[in-house]
Design an enzyme around this catalytic site. Structure first.
Site, PDB file in Angstrom:
ATOM      1  N   GLN A   1      13.954  15.189  24.850  1.00  0.00           N
ATOM      2  CA  GLN A   1      14.937  14.450  25.681  1.00  0.00           C
ATOM      3  C   GLN A   1      15.295  13.071  25.252  1.00  0.00           C
ATOM      4  O   GLN A   1      16.720  12.932  25.482  1.00  0.00           O
ATOM      5  CB  GLN A   1      14.271  14.532  27.075  1.00  0.00           C
ATOM      6  CG  GLN A   1      15.075  13.972  28.276  1.00  0.00           C
ATOM      7  CD  GLN A   1      14.405  14.013  29.346  1.00  0.00           C
ATOM      8  OE1 GLN A   1      13.255  13.559  29.516  1.00  0.00           O
ATOM      9  NE2 GLN A   1      15.114  14.467  30.429  1.00  0.00           N
TER      10      GLN A   1
ATOM     11  N   HIS B   1      18.408   8.656  13.523  1.00  0.00           N
ATOM     12  CA  HIS B   1      18.153   8.893  11.934  1.00  0.00           C
ATOM     13  C   HIS B   1      16.577   8.351  11.670  1.00  0.00           C
ATOM     14  O   HIS B   1      16.327   8.594  10.466  1.00  0.00           O
ATOM     15  CB  HIS B   1      19.225   8.405  11.075  1.00  0.00           C
ATOM     16  CG  HIS B   1      20.205   9.490  11.050  1.00  0.00           C
ATOM     17  ND1 HIS B   1      21.199   9.448  11.869  1.00  0.00           N
ATOM     18  CD2 HIS B   1      20.889  10.099   9.927  1.00  0.00           C
ATOM     19  CE1 HIS B   1      22.149  10.270  11.476  1.00  0.00           C
ATOM     20  NE2 HIS B   1      21.962  10.848  10.504  1.00  0.00           N
TER      21      HIS B   1
ATOM     22  N   GLU C   1      41.007  -8.943  15.559  1.00  0.00           N
ATOM     23  CA  GLU C   1      42.043  -8.855  16.325  1.00  0.00           C
ATOM     24  C   GLU C   1      42.124  -9.563  17.796  1.00  0.00           C
ATOM     25  O   GLU C   1      42.437  -9.072  18.787  1.00  0.00           O
ATOM     26  CB  GLU C   1      42.556  -7.428  16.535  1.00  0.00           C
ATOM     27  CG  GLU C   1      44.228  -7.429  16.523  1.00  0.00           C
ATOM     28  CD  GLU C   1      44.727  -7.260  15.065  1.00  0.00           C
ATOM     29  OE1 GLU C   1      46.134  -7.046  14.680  1.00  0.00           O
ATOM     30  OE2 GLU C   1      44.065  -7.433  14.026  1.00  0.00           O
TER      31      GLU C   1
END
Length: 388
Positions: free
Chosen positions: A282, A341, A366
């Site tokens: 889960q 991972h 930006e």
């Protein structure tokens, strides 16, 4: 790709195939060696990617802004640096189309469309950051020339681009300050008198594409370099240009987030613990559910802002929201990919560590996300409604 015409769908498909065929097999080596991707950039030129924002008669492959965002996402899915290599170029192309003289359009846009001439923006200064009105770089009129003095930093593609959209003060005494700001289209070479490209800045991510410091000392350029016909309009021009720039950054964030999610999906199906694929646990499944929800919401918000931009309406609020949400989502998705991972997520043998290094750029680039929030709330109050 809902809403795109057939030709645009095909362009996105071609870029996706280019990424899978040519980029993914070499990206890890290029990124770790911080190597400029010469061959990949040349292929992008041949594909017409540098001309996607340039219409006829100067270009042949102009697409809608939603299509441009999706192309950016595909490139960034392969390597965010490739999308960065054409981001500022597109902003400069839009500036010239919208505000340039006929001579500037005819002189620059055809070469920009093929990528023969690469362009970038030069806005940020060492002491100014996102406060563009606090710039100290000046361009003083002297007969038929401007004399430029000052410095800029964090200029992407500064070595490989031959055209700078340079934000300067042509009237330092103007009040309000933005009335004294202009844009100069400066063609440069490393041997241009008064121009110094001092160094490549070391970076956490965004490898392969240079970000440099540049300095101007009594650099002379002809008055014809002024974007448009009148001084003092550069700040408003650049704010419009940054709308598409922020949409491009949002597209980059989508690509990084998508790559991190796709890798996590694959890994969580291949990796087993306690006798089952880890996505069935889960805690891992919840990560994946949150990741895809954030990515989908970010993409829809970005495409909404892109459609708003194409309508010709002011889109700084929408572009700011897209950049803010997509970049924060990409950062969280990249972090969750590392968690999924486990130890391998911290290894340079897996791509997720690169996503985690690249994602922060979209948060601070930006215009920082703190600046985006300022833009959003000012426009919210000014508009006085949130009704569609």
């Amino acid at each position: 790709m809902e809403g795109l015409i057939d030709e645009e769908r095909e362009i996105v498909k071609i870029v996706r195939e280019f990424v899978d065929r040519d980029v993914k097999p070499v990206v890890q080596e290029l990124d770790h060696a911080n190597t400029y991707p010469e061959k990949l950039i040349e292929t992008m030129k041949q594909m017409g990617i540098f001309g996607l924002a340039i219409p006829e008669p100067w270009g042949e492959a102009r697409v809608s802004t939603p299509c441009y965002v999706l192309v950016t996402e595909e490139l960034s899915r392969g390597w965010m640096s490739l999308a960065g290599a054409m981001g500022g170029h597109t902003v400069v192309a839009k500036l010239i189309q919208s505000y340039g003289t006929q001579e500037q359009k005819d002189g620059y846009l055809p070469r920009m469309a093929t990528g023969e001439l690469r362009a970038t923006m030069a806005l940020t200064e060492p002491g100014g950051g996102s406060d563009l009105q606090a710039m100290t770089t000046t361009a003083k009129r002297d007969g038929d020339e401007y004399v430029i003095n000052g410095s800029k930093t964090w200029i992407s593609n500064a070595r490989k681009s031959d055209l700078l959209a340079l934000l300067v003060k042509t009237d330092p005494a103007a009040r309000p300050k933005h009335k004294g700001v202009s844009i100069l289209l400066v063609e440069k070479t490393l041997s241009t008198p008064g121009f110094t490209l001092s160094r490549d800045l070391p970076k956490l991510g965004y490898k392969g594409v240079e970000s440099c410091e540049i300095a101007f000392e009594q650099m002379r350029v002809p008055v014809s370099c002024l974007l448009g016909e009148a001084e003092g309009t550069g700040f408003a021009q650049m704010m419009r240009g940054l709308e598409v720039g922020r949409l491009q950054v949002a597209g980059r964030a989508l690509g990084v987030g998508r790559a991190a999610l796709e890798d996590s999906m694959r890994y969580s199906q291949e990796r087993e613990s306690f006798g089952v694929p880890i996505w069935k646990h889960q805690s891992i499944g919840n990560y994946l559910a949150e990741m895809v929800t954030k990515l989908t919401a970010a993409r829809q918000l970005t495409l909404y802002a892109a459609r708003k931009f194409d309508s010709g309406q002011r889109a700084d609020m929408e572009a700011g929201m897209a950049k803010l949400f997509a970049s924060e989502a990409a950062m969280q998705i990249a972090l969750d990919a590392v968690r999924i991972h486990g130890g391998y997520g911290y290894s340079t043998e897996f791509d997720v560590e690169r996503y985690f290094r690249d994602a922060p750029l979209m948060i601070v680039g930006e215009g920082t996300n703190e600046i985006q929030r300022n833009v959003i709330v000012r426009q919210l109050i000014k508009r006085g409604t949130v009704a569609p």
